[in-house]
Enzyme design. Structure first.
Site, PDB file in Angstrom:
ATOM      1  N   HIS A 100       0.837  -1.198   0.009  1.00  0.00           N
ATOM      2  CA  HIS A 100       0.050   0.018  -0.033  1.00  0.00           C
ATOM      3  C   HIS A 100       0.909   1.344   0.100  1.00  0.00           C
ATOM      4  O   HIS A 100       0.554   2.258  -0.829  1.00  0.00           O
ATOM      5  CB  HIS A 100      -0.858   0.045   1.297  1.00  0.00           C
ATOM      6  CG  HIS A 100      -1.791   1.196   1.566  1.00  0.00           C
ATOM      7  ND1 HIS A 100      -2.863   1.491   1.065  1.00  0.00           N
ATOM      8  CD2 HIS A 100      -1.444   2.433   2.423  1.00  0.00           C
ATOM      9  CE1 HIS A 100      -3.596   2.427   1.355  1.00  0.00           C
ATOM     10  NE2 HIS A 100      -2.672   3.107   2.041  1.00  0.00           N
ATOM     11  N   GLU A 101       1.932   1.332   0.932  1.00  0.00           N
ATOM     12  CA  GLU A 101       2.591   2.533   0.912  1.00  0.00           C
ATOM     13  C   GLU A 101       3.730   2.582  -0.287  1.00  0.00           C
ATOM     14  O   GLU A 101       3.966   3.656  -0.493  1.00  0.00           O
ATOM     15  CB  GLU A 101       3.505   2.417   2.358  1.00  0.00           C
ATOM     16  CG  GLU A 101       2.766   2.398   3.601  1.00  0.00           C
ATOM     17  CD  GLU A 101       1.726   3.646   3.817  1.00  0.00           C
ATOM     18  OE1 GLU A 101       2.084   4.604   2.953  1.00  0.00           O
ATOM     19  OE2 GLU A 101       0.793   3.500   4.532  1.00  0.00           O
ATOM     20  N   HIS A 120       2.059   4.484  -3.004  1.00  0.00           N
ATOM     21  CA  HIS A 120       2.258   5.730  -3.041  1.00  0.00           C
ATOM     22  C   HIS A 120       3.553   6.554  -3.052  1.00  0.00           C
ATOM     23  O   HIS A 120       3.718   7.488  -4.021  1.00  0.00           O
ATOM     24  CB  HIS A 120       2.024   6.099  -1.365  1.00  0.00           C
ATOM     25  CG  HIS A 120       0.597   6.090  -0.768  1.00  0.00           C
ATOM     26  ND1 HIS A 120      -0.360   6.971  -1.213  1.00  0.00           N
ATOM     27  CD2 HIS A 120       0.166   5.433   0.430  1.00  0.00           C
ATOM     28  CE1 HIS A 120      -1.593   6.690  -0.729  1.00  0.00           C
ATOM     29  NE2 HIS A 120      -1.386   5.877   0.333  1.00  0.00           N
ATOM     30  N   ASP A 131      -4.685   7.961  -1.892  1.00  0.00           N
ATOM     31  CA  ASP A 131      -5.701   6.944  -1.194  1.00  0.00           C
ATOM     32  C   ASP A 131      -7.089   6.945  -1.770  1.00  0.00           C
ATOM     33  O   ASP A 131      -7.461   8.045  -2.263  1.00  0.00           O
ATOM     34  CB  ASP A 131      -5.538   7.257   0.122  1.00  0.00           C
ATOM     35  CG  ASP A 131      -4.424   6.846   1.174  1.00  0.00           C
ATOM     36  OD1 ASP A 131      -4.001   5.655   0.937  1.00  0.00           O
ATOM     37  OD2 ASP A 131      -3.889   7.697   1.817  1.00  0.00           O
TER      38      ASP A 131
END
Length: 913
Positions: free
Chosen positions: A152-153, A156, A163
């Site tokens: 998830h990170e 980014h 998000d």
């Protein structure tokens, strides 16, 4: 093939040794995970990092259609850790690492997050994990498995994805329903409000918005029928994929829709740094192997100054070099570092072998050795070779050592011939191109070794060479022992030169004021906040090198320090003020600045960033100005903004941004000055409070405590220097950029009036004033998003665009009465004076929802139910009436037939004749 071509080919094919992440085939390499020197030694932490990355590698492989995984990862441990399995670091450093393990950001606590403030698709700055998060397995319940959280990170950081939720707008209306902001829309769950006692109660509806009040929480079902999306809730077990176009929820008011307006998958494959590779890569035929790891360590700094003393450095330049190098040796290089000095011109000389900085006497002895005279030609390769020899003296190699290489001219030798070996040596090479004719190979050496490239000019009042040397520190994650530049400013005058430097409570130790004058010693007065006056009798004066220094004993008094310099002759002055943290447990306020690109060809605008923070906490409400100065001396000044519009990604995150459009050919430098009168901070977190399991909400343990109090920082001043950048424009036509895309459009229906709000774009991106706006609406979101011109136009004759950054509001009536329980979609484009059109804004929705009685969660749904009920009741009544009338008719006909049969029988008549 001649030797020149061979050199060029070798240069192109030279493998990079920087800390920048690369995709090599299907595997990511040069992934650096750095542990801050503030983290106590715990060898288990290394094991936990390896477990997270290994799990994340297989999750990444699954999430991206088996295309990529993590192949090679380096873990950088702090200098003070003890271990026999640590190898010597090469170019790895904490400040350049994209994944960092450090003490908690007080705003986030243990929660992982990515420092991300670029445009959609742009790489983030770094991922922040805390040791507590990695070591405590109970956090897996709160945030999900570490491997999927890492992915998830990573999305980014690497791909510039945002998000798929929105803390400020967690709910929205869709077809008269209240929906949670999420992706995919098929992610099921329930809404509840959690009381202070931990019980659940139905969410209340705000009569102003007809949406749930603050505190209402969407609890997702633990078991979902959909496998996306990782960018909404990586903690859900079934979630293993990123949302693709056909599953993306375009209606949701998520950060991804605001910033990108696209599905996560689309951003990754069409906008990210890896887009070209990902489109051509073939899926792996079998699962990848686990990542390979190496653990490295950087010890005390070892630095060699390689200084140009060729003929073109004679006069003011050699003086500026000595002044700046003196400042570096006296105030910037830390204790226990080792320093050597080499000079080069026609030949190279060693002025000092490596000396350990163990006292002020050592510093001054090195300063005395700095060169005063310049002559001869410019042989860079000899200087590089001699500098590498000096660095080898301590342990036989140069791995992880640093070179500060300054030159003002084009090399008389072929620097491209010796640069590859210098790059491959394993040393970090910082390069200072002290003129517009310095070789471009300097940029490559810095880029390929994790060094810093700076192109200071020799304009005295710009003070750029002093700033360049002051920026050459190597971060370990602990800023309490690093110098902080409070002020750097210059002027030319024949009268008074006055100013104020604010010393805040986070700094004050080792504070120095360094005044450099051009011709003759001026009168200098420095006044402390309490009124004490310092004059030349309290300062040291070096007539030969035209420098006056005030060292403030102890900890400098916090407050405004005022300086006044008087001269009777027309001359230039500069003042440089540095300090260090006032307490070893309280990190100082720091400023980091950079451009989003180091090279630009004019086809895209550049963005200036300045991050102002204290211990990771953003400092807001500061006044931030960037000065961009070309190598010819032309300057452009921009006020950077933290308003969440234009180039700025998020409002009040401590990152101040602005587009830079006045680009000129050649190299330019970047300098940022920050002033603050009332700085504070503001934060948000992503804790998951619980899940729905088998229809029942099960709450997670309370979220780890975070600091909710704003940080009161008082008055302060700071300056920061960013890496230099280069522009090569392809033509002579002036650059023209359209207005920036509006990303904060919001809509509200008030009775029969629509109110739109947004931040004004500019004539050129976020500067100047746009000429006009075009507003369109539709009931169909997909149509307006994909075909703006097909939407219904709004009369915008009454709008006069305001200056970029201003708050715009526009009220108007649609061409029809707005009925209850209706949702209207809006979008905006803007034009400049050349009719260049901006990209379509984010999509804003407005619903007209009638107020409902207490306890009614959605008046529109209840109204629909009421209408359906009335219709059903009416149909039932009609049916009953119809049946009754039919029965009456049948009864009447039956009676009539009975009478007819009786008469027929009596008179013997056929009743059917």
């Amino acid at each position: 093939m001649d030797s020149t071509v061979m050199v060029v080919l070798l240069w192109i094919l030279l493998p990079s040794t920087t800390t920048g992440i690369k995709l090599d085939g299907n595997g990511y390499v040069d992934v650096i995970i750095a542990i801050s020197s503030r983290v106590p030694q715990d060898d288990t932490l290394i094991d936990k990092i390896k477990e997270m990355v290994t799990e994340g590698s297989f999750s990444l492989y699954d999430a991206l259609n088996k295309k990529v995984y993590f192949r090679e990862v380096t873990i950088l441990v702090p200098p003070q850790w003890n271990g026999t399995n640590f190898t010597k670091a090469r170019t790895e450093s904490f400040g350049k690492a994209k994944i960092r393990i450090d003490n908690a950001n007080p705003a986030y606590g243990v929660e992982p997050y990515t420092n991300q403030y670029g445009e959609c698709g742009a790489e983030g700055e770094y991922i922040h994990f805390t040791p507590e998060y990695l070591l405590n397995d109970t956090f897996i319940q709160l945030y999900g498995s570490r491997g999927i959280v890492f992915v998830h990170e990573w999305a980014h950081l690497r791909w510039g994805v945002y998000d798929e939720y929105n803390r400020d707008k967690p709910f929205y209306h869709s077809n008269s329903h209240i929906e949670a902001t999420r992706c995919s829309e098929k992610t099921g769950g329930q809404f509840f409000d959690v009381t202070a006692g931990g019980s659940l109660q139905p969410c209340r509806i705000d009569p102003q918005t007809s949406l749930p009040t603050k505190g209402c929480i969407f609890f997702p079902n633990r078991n979902q029928i959909t496998n996306c999306s990782i960018m909404f809730s990586p903690s859900l077990d079934p979630v293993t994929a990123f949302c693709q176009k056909n599953k993306h929820n375009y209606e949701a008011q998520s950060m991804l829709n605001k910033k990108c307006g696209k599905a996560t998958w689309t951003v990754i494959f069409e906008d990210s740094v890896d887009k070209d590779a990902l489109q051509t890569l073939k899926p792996l035929e079998s699962p990848p192997p686990p990542p390979s790891f190496k653990v490295v360590q950087r010890t005390q700094r070892v630095v060699c100054l390689i200084l140009d003393v060729s003929g073109s450095m004679a006069g003011p330049r050699i003086l500026q070099q000595r002044q700046a190098a003196t400042h570096f040796l006296r105030y910037i290089i830390e204790d226990q570092a080792s320093v050597g000095i080499v000079t080069f011109s026609t030949s190279a000389s060693t002025l000092s072998n490596l000396m350990t900085i163990d006292s002020d006497i050592t510093r001054e002895n090195l300063i005395k050795l700095l060169p005063n005279v310049a002559s001869g030609s410019t042989n860079m390769c000899l200087g590089l070779s001699r500098g590498l020899q000096v660095l080898q003296e301590d342990n036989g190699d140069v791995l992880g050592d640093e070179i500060i290489f300054l030159t003002d001219g084009q090399a008389t030798d072929n620097i491209a011939g010796c640069a590859p070996s210098a790059i491959q040596s394993g040393a970090i090479i910082h390069t200072l191109a002290f003129s517009n004719s310095a070789a471009h190979a300097l940029t490559e050496m810095a880029n390929k070794t994790g060094g810093i490239f700076l192109a200071p000019n020799d304009n005295i009042i710009s003070n750029q060479l002093m700033d360049a040397f002051a920026s050459l520190s190597l971060s370990t994650g602990d800023y309490t022992n690093k110098p902080v530049q409070l002020e750097s400013v210059g002027a030319r005058t024949s009268d008074w030169f006055n100013g104020t430097v604010s010393v805040d409570q986070t700094v004050g130790n080792k504070t120095s004021f360094v005044i450099i004058y051009e011709i003759s010693l001026p009168s200098i007065f420095i006044q402390s906040p309490s009124g004490s006056i310092y004059t030349q009798t309290n300062m040291s004066n070096d007539d030969l090198y035209k420098t006056v220094t005030l060292k403030v004993l102890g900890t400098a008094e916090p407050g405004d320090w005022k300086y006044s310099i008087q001269t009777t002759s027309n001359q230039a002055f500069t003042i440089t003020v540095t300090s260090q943290a006032s307490h070893d447990v309280v990190p100082p306020i720091i400023v980091k600045t950079h451009m989003n690109q180091q090279f630009n060809d004019g086809t895209k605008p550049m963005t200036v960033f300045a991050e102002v923070s204290q211990n990771y906490r953003p400092v807001i409400n500061a006044e931030v100005w960037a000065t961009l100065e070309s190598e010819t001396g032309l300057t452009h000044t921009l006020q950077l903004l933290d308003n969440g519009a234009g180039a700025d990604a998020f409002k009040d995150d401590g990152v101040y941004s602005r587009f830079f459009t006045k680009m000129l050919n050649g190299r330019s430098s970047l300098k940022v000055r920050v002033k603050n009168q009332d700085g504070q901070t503001r934060f948000a977190v992503t804790y998951v409070p619980g899940y729905v399991i088998n229809g029942v909400v099960q709450l997670n343990p309370p979220k780890p405590p975070v600091s909710e109090e704003p940080l009161e920082v008082g008055n302060f001043t700071r300056t920061a220097t960013g890496e230099s950048f280069e522009v090569k424009l392809s033509g002579t036509t002036p650059l023209n950029f359209p207005p920036n895309r509006i990303t904060d459009l919001s809509a509200e229906i008030q009775e029969d009036t629509v109110l739109l709000s947004w931040t004004a774009p500019g004539e050129d991106l976020d500067q100047g004033t746009a000429k006009s706006y075009e507003i369109r609406w539709s009931f169909d979101l997909d149509m307006l998003r994909s075909s703006f011109s097909n939407g219904h136009a709004v009369n915008t004759a009454g709008i006069s665009p305001q200056k970029a950054g201003s708050d715009e509001k526009y009220s108007f009536n649609l061409s029809f009465p707005i009925q209850n329980c209706i949702t209207v979609i809006f979008a905006v484009q803007s034009k400049d004076n050349q009719n260049a059109t901006s990209e379509t804004s984010n999509i804003a929705q407005a619903s007209k929802i009638p107020p409902g009685p207490p306890g009614v969660s959605n008046p529109c749904i209840n109204l629909i139910i009421l209408v359906i009920s009335v219709c059903v009741e009416t149909m039932v009544i009609c049916f009953i009436v119809l049946v009754t009338r039919r029965a009456v008719k049948l009864r009447k006909r039956f009676a009539e037939r009975k009478v007819a049969l009786t008469i027929a029988n009596k008179f013997q008549i056929n009743p059917y004749a």
